[in-house]
Write a protein that holds these residues in place. Structure first.
Motif, PDB file in Angstrom:
ATOM      1  N   THR A 202       1.713  -1.630   4.885  1.00 48.33           N
ATOM      2  CA  THR A 202       2.221  -2.968   4.593  1.00 48.33           C
ATOM      3  C   THR A 202       3.513  -3.152   5.386  1.00 48.33           C
TER       4      THR A 202
ATOM      5  N   HIS B 209       0.826  -1.198   0.000  1.00 45.73           N
ATOM      6  CA  HIS B 209       0.000   0.000   0.000  1.00 45.73           C
ATOM      7  C   HIS B 209       0.865   1.255   0.000  1.00 45.73           C
TER       8      HIS B 209
ATOM      9  N   LYS C  56      -1.845  -5.459  -0.278  1.00 39.01           N
ATOM     10  CA  LYS C  56      -2.828  -4.933  -1.237  1.00 39.01           C
ATOM     11  C   LYS C  56      -3.064  -5.999  -2.302  1.00 39.01           C
TER      12      LYS C  56
ATOM     13  N   GLY D 233      -1.119  -6.190   5.999  1.00 34.63           N
ATOM     14  CA  GLY D 233      -1.485  -4.997   5.251  1.00 34.63           C
ATOM     15  C   GLY D 233      -1.186  -5.102   3.765  1.00 34.63           C
TER      16      GLY D 233
ATOM     17  N   MET E 292      -8.180  -1.262   3.997  1.00 35.10           N
ATOM     18  CA  MET E 292      -6.897  -0.556   4.028  1.00 35.10           C
ATOM     19  C   MET E 292      -6.977   0.825   3.380  1.00 35.10           C
TER      20      MET E 292
ATOM     21  N   TYR F  73      -4.947  -6.998   5.927  1.00 36.91           N
ATOM     22  CA  TYR F  73      -5.241  -5.906   6.861  1.00 36.91           C
ATOM     23  C   TYR F  73      -4.083  -5.805   7.850  1.00 36.91           C
ATOM     24  N   LEU F  74      -4.209  -4.944   8.828  1.00 40.87           N
ATOM     25  CA  LEU F  74      -3.086  -4.567   9.675  1.00 40.87           C
ATOM     26  C   LEU F  74      -2.632  -5.646  10.640  1.00 40.87           C
TER      27      LEU F  74
END
Length: 261
Positions: free
Chosen positions: A95, A51, A228, A226, A166, A199-200
């Motif tokens: 990311t 990301h 994409k 994180g 995100m 995701y985180l």
């Protein structure tokens, strides 16, 4: 008196010069180039699955997003000989990768930081799979994915991608991640050493620490969070992820790409 044709040429050049100031190289500048920001390179062969860092991307457990993280204390516009930015943000932003010291204080004290992570695990053939969209990653879900033995790197695409989490500033604790039993099933029944998710956190919010403990206890599994994964077909790729060599840090921003086999 110069010949007539030379006078005509001189007059023409004079007219052009008055019409276009860029005829003189000393005053002419090249057409302004526009920055090209891409997600795909080399005619679709290379896919960027990291990301872009922006102030509006989510930060864990925060409603306000990352916020300002980049400053320009030295600017050519203010008389500096060059532009020099400074950056300040958490190591688990965007990311990023987790090292064992993230949830084991003993590992942190012993130096198991991001500089000790195995680049052979972070680079190589990887499987991108779609997770059932109606639940967290449990042991039942892991069984249903039928990931064969021998597969060492798996990127899990979940409902998080569909919901574009995100790309939303406010942190959303309803994201999809691993429950403890799903993490244990992965450790006990697969050869996976790189776990990537969209995701985180790899771990579901309700099992945040227990799932991390299961995955990181053996210091063999590396977590990349994180990612994409929008518009990337499921399948086999070569993944390449490189964290920063941050001595003493339990996490690091990471640039990850996929290369089509």
């Amino acid at each position: 008196m110069p010949p007539l044709h030379l006078l005509s040429i001189a007059l023409l050049l004079l007219l052009i010069t008055h019409m276009d100031p860029c005829v003189s190289l000393s005053t002419c500048s090249a057409p302004q180039a526009l920055p090209l920001r891409r997600e795909i390179y080399d005619v679709g062969r290379i896919l960027d699955i990291s990301h872009r860092y922006t102030p509006h991307m989510p930060a864990f457990d925060s409603p306000d997003g990352v916020g300002q993280f980049l400053w320009l204390p030295k600017s050519m516009k203010n008389g500096s000989i060059a532009n020099n930015s400074e950056m300040k943000m958490g190591t688990h932003t965007g990311t990023h990768v987790d090292a064992p010291g993230h949830v084991f204080d003993g590992y942190f004290d012993d130096g198991f930081d991001v500089d000790t992570l195995d680049l052979a695990v972070l680079n190589g053939p990887a499987l991108l799979v779609d997770v059932p969209r109606d639940k967290n990653i449990t042991a039942e879900v892991m069984r249903s994915l039928h990931i064969p033995r021998g597969v060492r790197r798996v990127l899990f695409r979940t409902l998080n991608t569909d919901r574009q989490l995100m790309f939303k500033k406010e942190f959303d604790s309803s994201y999809v991640g691993f429950m403890k039993d799903g993490a244990q099933w992965l450790v006990d029944n697969t050869d996976i050493k790189l776990v990537g998710i969209d995701y985180l956190s790899v771990a579901a919010y309700d099992d945040l620490i227990p799932s991390h403990l299961v995955l990181l206890e053996g210091r063999e599994i590396i977590l990349v969070e994180g990612l994409k994964l929008d518009d990337v077909p499921a399948g086999i790729y070569n993944v390449h992820c490189l964290p920063l060599r941050l001595l003493g840090a339990e996490g690091s921003p990471i640039r990850c790409i996929l290369i089509k086999s």
